[in-house]
Each structure stands twice: as C-alpha cells, then as structure tokens.
Design a protein around this motif. Structure first.
Motif, PDB file in Angstrom:
ATOM      1  N   SER A 175      49.354  43.524  42.537  1.00  0.00           N
ATOM      2  CA  SER A 175      47.956  43.767  42.177  1.00  0.00           C
ATOM      3  C   SER A 175      47.366  42.559  41.457  1.00  0.00           C
ATOM      4  O   SER A 175      46.170  42.298  41.527  1.00  0.00           O
ATOM      5  CB  SER A 175      47.810  45.041  41.337  1.00  0.00           C
ATOM      6  N   LYS A 176      48.238  41.796  40.782  1.00  0.00           N
ATOM      7  CA  LYS A 176      47.765  40.555  40.162  1.00  0.00           C
ATOM      8  C   LYS A 176      47.391  39.529  41.228  1.00  0.00           C
ATOM      9  O   LYS A 176      46.452  38.755  41.050  1.00  0.00           O
ATOM     10  CB  LYS A 176      48.833  39.974  39.241  1.00  0.00           C
ATOM     11  N   PHE A 177      48.154  39.525  42.327  1.00  0.00           N
ATOM     12  CA  PHE A 177      47.787  38.656  43.446  1.00  0.00           C
ATOM     13  C   PHE A 177      46.396  39.036  43.927  1.00  0.00           C
ATOM     14  O   PHE A 177      45.561  38.178  44.221  1.00  0.00           O
ATOM     15  CB  PHE A 177      48.784  38.804  44.597  1.00  0.00           C
ATOM     16  N   ALA A 178      46.170  40.355  44.005  1.00  0.00           N
ATOM     17  CA  ALA A 178      44.896  40.852  44.530  1.00  0.00           C
ATOM     18  C   ALA A 178      43.726  40.415  43.647  1.00  0.00           C
ATOM     19  O   ALA A 178      42.673  40.036  44.162  1.00  0.00           O
ATOM     20  CB  ALA A 178      44.939  42.374  44.651  1.00  0.00           C
ATOM     21  N   ASP A 179      43.909  40.453  42.322  1.00  0.00           N
ATOM     22  CA  ASP A 179      42.774  40.064  41.480  1.00  0.00           C
ATOM     23  C   ASP A 179      42.865  38.622  40.976  1.00  0.00           C
ATOM     24  O   ASP A 179      42.090  38.199  40.113  1.00  0.00           O
ATOM     25  CB  ASP A 179      42.520  41.065  40.335  1.00  0.00           C
ATOM     26  N   GLY A 180      43.818  37.869  41.527  1.00  0.00           N
ATOM     27  CA  GLY A 180      43.857  36.431  41.255  1.00  0.00           C
ATOM     28  C   GLY A 180      44.423  36.031  39.908  1.00  0.00           C
ATOM     29  O   GLY A 180      44.262  34.903  39.473  1.00  0.00           O
TER      30      GLY A 180
END
Ligand SMILES: [Zn+2]
Length: 124
Positions: free
Chosen positions: A77-82
C-alpha cells in the motif's frame, strides 16, 4: 538511463518480490486449509494427539504468516501511495540495497540502530 530510472526499476523488483512472497503465503494457506479438511477424521486416540500437535504447529505458522501478510500488504500500500522506501521515523529515503535485502524494512539504518541500541533511550 538516469539514476531515478535505476532507482524505480530497483523498487519495482522489490515490489514484485513482495507480490511473490504474498502469493506463496496465500498458496500455503490454501494447502493448510485443504490439509485440515482431509485430516478431519482422525479416529484413533494417538492419531488425535499427533493431529493436535500438528494443528498447533500449523496454527503457529498460520499466525506468523498472517503477520507477514500484514507487513507485505502494508508495504504494497506504500507503493500505491508513493511512500515506500521512506523511513517511518525520519522520513529519509532508505537505501535501495537495504530494501532489496529486507523489503519489509520500514526504518533507515540509522533509525534502526537507534531503536536497537539497548537502553539507549535511558541516556537521552
Ligand atoms: Zn530514519
């Protein structure tokens, strides 16, 4: 290729390895469920005891896997929000070599060492 591109392809590798880890755990979990189903009819008492032990082992593994899944999902999810690859403590960029070795790392090396130093907080 500039350094930003190198970095993002490295991070993409990390992301893919997380996805592989996640699918491996989910597959194992499916096998575990099937195992439970097929071994539900242990009639002999000794079998039942062995089964009990086996169940406990499986449950431990299962809980650890649940925890791993939680961490993997959090990283994804951190990948998703950068925000993947940023230290949760000082918001600095975590060295990509560290992320490749430990994709679930949430702290940079400096912060991790700070947290791990025994009793260090007593002197601050
Ligand atoms: Zn840090």
């Amino acid at each position: 290729m500039n350094s930003a591109e190198v970095l993002s392809s490295d991070l993409d590798l990390v992301r893919r390895s997380l996805l592989v880890q996640k699918s491996e755990i989910l597959n194992k979990h499916m096998e575990f469920k099937n195992l439970q189903h097929s071994s539900a009819k242990a009639t002999d008492e000794a079998d039942a005891v062995v089964q009990d032990l086996q169940d406990n082992l499986n449950i431990q593994l299962h809980e650890r896997d649940q925890f791993s899944l939680l961490l993997i999902d959090k990283a994804l999810s951190k990948f998703a929000d950068g925000t993947y690859g940023l230290c949760e403590c000082c918001a600095d960029v975590i060295d990509v070599r560290r992320l490749k070795a430990r994709p679930l790392a949430t702290l940079c090396i400096a912060c991790m060492e700070d947290q791990e130093a025994p009793g260090k907080h007593l002197f601050q």
